[in-house]
Enzyme design. Structure first.
Site, PDB file in Angstrom:
ATOM      1  N   GLU A 173     -24.085  -0.784   4.730  1.00  0.00           N
ATOM      2  CA  GLU A 173     -22.988  -1.668   4.336  1.00  0.00           C
ATOM      3  C   GLU A 173     -23.336  -2.445   3.073  1.00  0.00           C
ATOM      4  O   GLU A 173     -22.490  -2.604   2.174  1.00  0.00           O
ATOM      5  CB  GLU A 173     -22.667  -2.637   5.475  1.00  0.00           C
ATOM      6  CG  GLU A 173     -22.025  -1.971   6.683  1.00  0.00           C
ATOM      7  CD  GLU A 173     -21.736  -2.943   7.804  1.00  0.00           C
ATOM      8  OE1 GLU A 173     -20.851  -2.635   8.629  1.00  0.00           O
ATOM      9  OE2 GLU A 173     -22.389  -3.999   7.862  1.00  0.00           O
ATOM     10  N   ASP A 179     -19.109  -4.505   4.335  1.00  0.00           N
ATOM     11  CA  ASP A 179     -18.360  -4.299   5.572  1.00  0.00           C
ATOM     12  C   ASP A 179     -16.856  -4.349   5.292  1.00  0.00           C
ATOM     13  O   ASP A 179     -16.092  -3.511   5.779  1.00  0.00           O
ATOM     14  CB  ASP A 179     -18.753  -5.373   6.590  1.00  0.00           C
ATOM     15  CG  ASP A 179     -17.981  -5.246   7.885  1.00  0.00           C
ATOM     16  OD1 ASP A 179     -17.973  -4.156   8.477  1.00  0.00           O
ATOM     17  OD2 ASP A 179     -17.378  -6.242   8.315  1.00  0.00           O
TER      18      ASP A 179
END
Length: 334
Positions: free
Chosen positions: A134, A66
């Protein structure tokens, strides 16, 4: 290309070979440390332990990915739009890395099909797929570094799957759009938490509703507060578009509120011992509640689906609607 051929020759002839080939199709190169990618594709619903006995899943790699994704996409957006301001760049980056976008990419690229889970979270695939995307970026970073992450996003995502210009100029922040409309029309707006629970995989599920001037709007459900509020805002915008009676209720409630706020207070107690008779000029006038208009900063949007500037408490006739639509169309093309 030569490095990829060398990596292909060195591929181990074992059960993991299929995983190597699948990852090559997704990321464009062969992994050097396959364990990173195995972990990235391991959903928390499965109970796995490493050699030290600790539980492992893709949550830590999701956290890392992320952060890396924000940096990489921010870098790309910054260079792609050299004349745009910080607000535009931030909005574009957030749209490129939002959960819905990553979930769609995960499904389109085949990442979602490689995720190992207990199978009970099938209704949560977009959430699970976005997390895996992610985590995969986190694995690429640990395996090959920042430049490989940049190459992955530029060559595999933005060049083949996502049109960055189309995403940038498409307004999808429904919460921001509803807030803008509410401020422009001086409407009190709130997001109210209706419920919060957990699904079968113990992931939090939020349910929010929009309240305009005390009138309930639509509700939205999501796996984060932001996601549920965005859905609630989107549905409320559609409600404002399609149901004039709902708009009438909101503006009527606003009228009742402002009328009460503007109502003058009569018979104010005197502060002097010997009050002086009041004259007509001394009588209390109703308080002016006209607020200063909020300046609207121009935004570069194309075909804004939820332009609510034409909404008012008075229903428009068919001729007026057509006339305003034509005026807006010619105005945008000018």
């Amino acid at each position: 290309m030569l490095n990829n051929l060398i990596d292909l020759i060195r591929l181990p002839f074992r059960a993991e070979k299929e995983l190597y080939l699948s990852l090559y199709k997704i990321i464009g190169f062969y992994p050097r440390h396959i364990d990173y990618y195995k972990t990235a594709l391991l959903h928390k619903s499965l109970t796995r332990r490493n050699e030290k006995g600790k539980y492992i899943n893709n949550e830590r790699l999701e956290f890392l990915g992320d952060a890396i994704l924000d940096a990489v996409v921010g870098d790309i957006v910054f260079r792609h739009f050299p004349r745009k301001r910080e607000g535009f760049l931030t909005n574009t980056r957030s749209k490129l890395v939002q959960r819905e976008m990553l979930g769609k990419l995960s499904k389109e690229m085949g990442i979602e099909q490689l995720v190992k889970s207990d199978g009970r979270g099938s209704s949560h695939n977009s959430y699970m797929g976005g997390n895996a995307f992610e985590a995969l970026v986190g694995a690429i970073y640990l395996d090959r570094g920042y430049d490989a992450c940049m190459q992955f996003m530029q060559k595999r995502i933005l060049k083949q799957l996502v049109n960055i210009d189309k995403v940038a100029y498409k307004e999808v922040n429904f919460k921001s759009k509803l807030l803008e409309w509410s401020q422009k029309n001086r409407i009190n707006m709130d997001f109210v938490l209706v419920s919060q629970k957990q699904d079968t995989t113990n992931s939090p599920v939020f349910n929010y509703k929009v309240v305009l001037e005390g009138i309930d709007g639509s509700t939205g459900t999501g796996y984060s507060k932001k996601e549920s509020q965005q859905q609630a805002a989107k549905l409320t915008l559609e409600q404002l578009r399609k149901h004039p009676q709902f708009i009438d209720q909101v503006f009527a409630a606003k009228s009742d509120r402002t009328k009460m706020e503007e109502e003058p207070v009569l018979n104010v107690p005197e502060t002097e011992t010997n009050p002086v008779p009041t004259t007509e000029a001394d009588t209390l006038e109703p308080m002016d509640t006209q607020e200063k208009s909020i300046p609207n900063e121009p935004t570069a949007t194309i075909a804004d689906e939820f332009d609510l500037s034409d909404i008012s408490s008075r229903p428009l006739t068919r001729e007026e609607i057509i006339a305003e639509a034509e005026a807006a169309a010619f105005g945008e093309s000018a």
